[in-house]
Design a protein around this motif. Structure first.
Motif, mmCIF file in Angstrom:
data_model
loop_
_atom_site.group_PDB
_atom_site.id
_atom_site.type_symbol
_atom_site.label_atom_id
_atom_site.label_comp_id
_atom_site.label_asym_id
_atom_site.label_seq_id
_atom_site.Cartn_x
_atom_site.Cartn_y
_atom_site.Cartn_z
ATOM 1 N N GLY A 213 14.326 4.804 -11.870
ATOM 2 C CA GLY A 213 14.719 6.087 -11.306
ATOM 3 C C GLY A 213 13.805 6.562 -10.188
ATOM 4 O O GLY A 213 13.800 7.732 -9.851
ATOM 5 N N ILE A 214 13.045 5.647 -9.622
ATOM 6 C CA ILE A 214 12.149 5.991 -8.522
ATOM 7 C C ILE A 214 12.739 5.446 -7.233
ATOM 8 O O ILE A 214 13.040 4.262 -7.125
ATOM 9 C CB ILE A 214 10.753 5.395 -8.750
ATOM 10 N N GLU A 215 12.910 6.327 -6.256
ATOM 11 C CA GLU A 215 13.393 5.903 -4.949
ATOM 12 C C GLU A 215 12.210 5.803 -3.999
ATOM 13 O O GLU A 215 11.265 6.582 -4.093
ATOM 14 C CB GLU A 215 14.405 6.905 -4.409
ATOM 15 N N THR A 216 12.271 4.843 -3.091
ATOM 16 C CA THR A 216 11.172 4.645 -2.157
ATOM 17 C C THR A 216 11.677 4.561 -0.722
ATOM 18 O O THR A 216 12.841 4.246 -0.479
ATOM 19 C CB THR A 216 10.393 3.358 -2.462
ATOM 20 N N ALA A 217 10.788 4.854 0.191
ATOM 21 C CA ALA A 217 11.030 4.654 1.616
ATOM 22 C C ALA A 217 9.745 4.119 2.212
ATOM 23 O O ALA A 217 8.662 4.623 1.922
ATOM 24 C CB ALA A 217 11.418 5.961 2.295
ATOM 25 N N ALA B 120 13.313 10.462 5.312
ATOM 26 C CA ALA B 120 12.926 10.469 3.900
ATOM 27 C C ALA B 120 12.955 11.881 3.332
ATOM 28 O O ALA B 120 13.444 12.105 2.218
ATOM 29 C CB ALA B 120 11.533 9.854 3.732
ATOM 30 N N LEU B 121 12.457 12.855 4.087
ATOM 31 C CA LEU B 121 12.485 14.247 3.632
ATOM 32 C C LEU B 121 13.913 14.729 3.416
ATOM 33 O O LEU B 121 14.187 15.520 2.517
ATOM 34 C CB LEU B 121 11.778 15.162 4.638
ATOM 35 N N ASP B 122 14.811 14.245 4.260
ATOM 36 C CA ASP B 122 16.216 14.642 4.168
ATOM 37 C C ASP B 122 16.935 13.975 3.000
ATOM 38 O O ASP B 122 17.802 14.580 2.383
ATOM 39 C CB ASP B 122 16.923 14.248 5.468
ATOM 40 N N GLU B 123 16.575 12.736 2.687
ATOM 41 C CA GLU B 123 17.369 11.921 1.770
ATOM 42 C C GLU B 123 16.810 11.780 0.358
ATOM 43 O O GLU B 123 17.577 11.610 -0.583
ATOM 44 C CB GLU B 123 17.551 10.527 2.370
ATOM 45 N N PRO C 184 9.825 15.654 -6.619
ATOM 46 C CA PRO C 184 8.681 15.648 -5.709
ATOM 47 C C PRO C 184 8.545 14.313 -4.996
ATOM 48 O O PRO C 184 9.103 13.300 -5.421
ATOM 49 C CB PRO C 184 7.488 15.891 -6.633
ATOM 50 N N MET C 185 7.796 14.333 -3.899
ATOM 51 C CA MET C 185 7.583 13.133 -3.101
ATOM 52 C C MET C 185 6.096 12.827 -3.040
ATOM 53 O O MET C 185 5.266 13.721 -3.161
ATOM 54 C CB MET C 185 8.099 13.334 -1.676
ATOM 55 N N LEU C 186 5.790 11.560 -2.812
ATOM 56 C CA LEU C 186 4.420 11.128 -2.624
ATOM 57 C C LEU C 186 4.350 10.305 -1.354
ATOM 58 O O LEU C 186 5.098 9.349 -1.185
ATOM 59 C CB LEU C 186 3.960 10.266 -3.810
ATOM 60 N N GLY C 187 3.476 10.711 -0.429
ATOM 61 C CA GLY C 187 3.178 9.910 0.754
ATOM 62 C C GLY C 187 1.816 9.281 0.548
ATOM 63 O O GLY C 187 0.877 9.969 0.147
ATOM 64 N N TYR C 188 1.697 8.000 0.791
ATOM 65 C CA TYR C 188 0.442 7.322 0.498
ATOM 66 C C TYR C 188 -0.036 6.472 1.665
ATOM 67 O O TYR C 188 0.750 5.773 2.301
ATOM 68 C CB TYR C 188 0.599 6.408 -0.732
ATOM 69 N N CYS C 189 -1.306 6.548 1.928
ATOM 70 C CA CYS C 189 -2.026 5.568 2.730
ATOM 71 C C CYS C 189 -3.451 5.545 2.183
ATOM 72 O O CYS C 189 -3.857 6.460 1.457
ATOM 73 C CB CYS C 189 -1.966 5.873 4.221
ATOM 74 N N SER D 248 -6.513 6.098 3.274
ATOM 75 C CA SER D 248 -7.412 7.235 3.503
ATOM 76 C C SER D 248 -6.716 8.579 3.348
ATOM 77 O O SER D 248 -7.364 9.598 3.180
ATOM 78 C CB SER D 248 -8.017 7.151 4.902
ATOM 79 N N GLY D 249 -5.402 8.586 3.457
ATOM 80 C CA GLY D 249 -4.647 9.837 3.422
ATOM 81 C C GLY D 249 -4.403 10.433 4.797
ATOM 82 O O GLY D 249 -3.560 11.305 4.963
ATOM 83 N N MET D 250 -5.112 9.977 5.801
ATOM 84 C CA MET D 250 -5.001 10.547 7.144
ATOM 85 C C MET D 250 -3.644 10.254 7.781
ATOM 86 O O MET D 250 -2.993 11.156 8.299
ATOM 87 C CB MET D 250 -6.125 10.016 8.038
ATOM 88 N N ARG D 251 -3.208 9.011 7.743
ATOM 89 C CA ARG D 251 -1.935 8.659 8.401
ATOM 90 C C ARG D 251 -0.754 9.323 7.716
ATOM 91 O O ARG D 251 0.139 9.849 8.386
ATOM 92 C CB ARG D 251 -1.756 7.142 8.430
ATOM 93 N N SER D 252 -0.745 9.327 6.382
ATOM 94 C CA SER D 252 0.378 9.953 5.685
ATOM 95 C C SER D 252 0.392 11.457 5.942
ATOM 96 O O SER D 252 1.451 12.054 6.119
ATOM 97 C CB SER D 252 0.336 9.657 4.188
ATOM 98 N N THR D 253 -0.774 12.076 6.013
ATOM 99 C CA THR D 253 -0.848 13.519 6.281
ATOM 100 C C THR D 253 -0.372 13.841 7.689
ATOM 101 O O THR D 253 0.432 14.765 7.880
ATOM 102 C CB THR D 253 -2.294 14.022 6.086
ATOM 103 N N LYS D 254 -0.836 13.109 8.676
ATOM 104 C CA LYS D 254 -0.430 13.363 10.069
ATOM 105 C C LYS D 254 1.068 13.115 10.260
ATOM 106 O O LYS D 254 1.740 13.868 10.958
ATOM 107 C CB LYS D 254 -1.240 12.498 11.039
ATOM 108 N N THR D 255 1.584 12.050 9.652
ATOM 109 C CA THR D 255 3.011 11.768 9.759
ATOM 110 C C THR D 255 3.819 12.888 9.121
ATOM 111 O O THR D 255 4.803 13.371 9.688
ATOM 112 C CB THR D 255 3.352 10.419 9.092
ATOM 113 N N TYR D 256 3.407 13.337 7.950
ATOM 114 C CA TYR D 256 4.098 14.423 7.258
ATOM 115 C C TYR D 256 4.064 15.708 8.083
ATOM 116 O O TYR D 256 5.083 16.377 8.234
ATOM 117 C CB TYR D 256 3.459 14.654 5.886
#
Length: 76
Positions: free
Chosen positions: A3-7, A27-30, A34-39, A41-49
């Motif tokens: 039951g986990i969807e990924t992008a 991904a935000l639309d579809e 809750p969602m989890l963005g991961y990289c 260091s956290g920097m790339r996922s935060t900037k992309t978000y």
């Protein structure tokens, strides 16, 4: 089926690209919350978000400040 969807939204070491932001907006639309963005260091996922939310917000909502400085938001 867990039951986990990924992008997969790849962001390389050179930074956030327009394609990555588009992928995150999609991904935000579809995907469900809750969602989890991961990289690592956290920097790339935060900037992309941050860029994706800014683009998504501007595309889907009208907003303005009234005379008292209150932000009014309405979905288009």
């Amino acid at each position: 089926e867990l039951g986990i969807e990924t992008a997969h939204v790849p962001v390389g070491p050179m930074g956030v690209t327009a394609e990555a932001v588009t992928g995150m907006v999609d991904a935000l639309d579809e995907l469900p919350r809750p969602m989890l963005g991961y990289c690592r260091s956290g920097m790339r996922s935060t900037k992309t978000y941050e860029q994706a939310v800014d683009r998504y917000f501007r595309a889907n909502y009208d907003h303005h400040f009234d005379a008292k400085g209150v932000l009014n938001i309405s979905k288009r």
